[in-house]
Design an enzyme around this catalytic site. Structure first.
Site, short mmCIF file in Angstrom:
data_model
loop_
_atom_site.label_atom_id
_atom_site.label_comp_id
_atom_site.label_asym_id
_atom_site.label_seq_id
_atom_site.Cartn_x
_atom_site.Cartn_y
_atom_site.Cartn_z
N LYS A 208 109.52 56.70 65.18
CA LYS A 208 110.18 57.98 65.42
C LYS A 208 109.09 59.00 65.75
O LYS A 208 108.23 59.29 64.92
CB LYS A 208 110.97 58.43 64.20
CG LYS A 208 111.54 59.84 64.33
CD LYS A 208 112.16 60.30 63.02
CE LYS A 208 112.45 61.80 63.06
NZ LYS A 208 112.95 62.30 61.76
N GLY B 79 116.36 69.79 56.90
CA GLY B 79 116.54 70.20 55.52
C GLY B 79 117.50 71.35 55.30
O GLY B 79 117.72 71.75 54.15
N ASN C 27 118.31 62.40 55.15
CA ASN C 27 117.51 62.24 53.95
C ASN C 27 117.92 63.25 52.88
O ASN C 27 118.46 62.90 51.84
CB ASN C 27 116.03 62.37 54.29
CG ASN C 27 115.09 62.12 53.12
OD1 ASN C 27 113.88 62.13 53.27
ND2 ASN C 27 115.61 61.86 51.93
N THR C 28 117.69 64.54 53.15
CA THR C 28 117.90 65.57 52.14
C THR C 28 119.32 65.59 51.61
O THR C 28 119.54 65.83 50.42
CB THR C 28 117.54 66.95 52.72
OG1 THR C 28 116.23 66.91 53.29
CG2 THR C 28 117.57 68.02 51.64
N ALA D 275 118.63 65.07 61.35
CA ALA D 275 118.28 66.36 60.74
C ALA D 275 119.48 67.30 60.65
O ALA D 275 120.30 67.39 61.57
CB ALA D 275 117.15 67.07 61.49
N GLY D 276 119.56 67.98 59.52
CA GLY D 276 120.56 69.02 59.31
C GLY D 276 121.87 68.55 58.72
O GLY D 276 122.72 69.37 58.36
#
Length: 255
Positions: free
Chosen positions: A96, A157, A205-206, A183-184
């Site tokens: 990535k 995040g 992830n987050t 993301a997001g």
């Protein structure tokens, strides 16, 4: 089956491995997600000294496709160097490409990303660039030869979900390589929505690692991605601005 270059994945959920409270929760969340691929920042990994802590020591990496990323890179040169370190350590050649252009927003640098992809493709990597929702850039990267496009849902995040569904849909409609929304993502509904728009996979992830119950959230994300994928394949009804009864009108004359 999701195919990224020669790599085949049964799950369309790719899970990041950072930010978990401890290794036990990390391992249980990874198991609950039923993902086939784990992504991690190469710079966080202890690749050579086995006596130093390893942030993934609780996870049996033999069960997963390792999907290293170049987080921390600010230039194409740095990203290429990180990718080569990952390759030398025996990791998967799928990389990535993440090159941050602004420290406040953590938005990717399009120019440096393109440069890095060009070099990495020449060196035989399976290249998956992280980009903003820019269909022009996505098409140029596909022409260059990348193996997947990874547009952001919203900044890393933030948990703001899909901020630019229109431009994301432009990318999905315009290119033939897999689109992985990255993301997001903050909630299962965000993940499902990304898939409903036609994305091929979601990376997050987050949303899991910072949830009140990361293990339950990992399971929820697994189900949401699957539901969104099936829903997109089933085809939603068109939106209309006039009501239409779902019950038949036959028999009303006898009332």
């Amino acid at each position: 089956m999701l195919k990224i270059g020669p790599i085949e994945l049964e799950s369309r959920l790719i899970l990041g491995t950072g930010k978990f409270e401890n290794g036990d929760i990390q391992r249980e969340a990874v198991d609950a997600s039923e993902t086939n691929a784990l992504t991690f920042a190469v710079r966080r990994m202890n690749l050579y000294d086995k006596d130093l802590p390893n942030p993934l020591e609780s996870v049996d990496l033999d069960k997963y496709i390792t999907f290293p990323n170049t987080a921390g890179a600010k230039t194409a040169e740095e990203a290429v160097k990180i990718a080569e370190i990952a390759r030398a350590a025996g990791m998967c050649d799928m990389i990535k490409v993440e090159i941050i252009g602004d420290d406040k927003t953590l938005l990717p640098d399009a120019i440096e990303t393109y440069k890095a992809c060009e070099i990495l493709i020449e060196r035989g990597f399976i290249v998956c660039p992280y980009i903003q929702c820019d269909v022009v850039l996505a098409k140029k990267l596909e022409t260059l030869g990348v193996h997947a496009i990874m547009p952001l849902g919203s900044p890393i995040g933030t948990g703001l979900g899909i901020n630019d569904a229109l431009n994301l849909s432009y990318i999905i409609d315009a290119i033939s390589v897999p689109v992985i929304v990255d993301a997001g993502i903050g909630s299962p509904s965000d993940a499902a929505y990304a898939m409903e728009l036609g994305a091929d996979a979601v990376l997050l992830n987050t949303a899991v690692s910072h949830a009140k119950d990361p293990v339950k959230m990992a399971e929820a994300m697994k189900l949401a991605v699957h539901a969104g994928f099936i829903g997109a394949a089933a085809g939603r009804i068109p939106k209309k601005y006039t009501a239409q009864a779902s019950s038949p009108t036959e028999g009303l004359e006898f009332l």
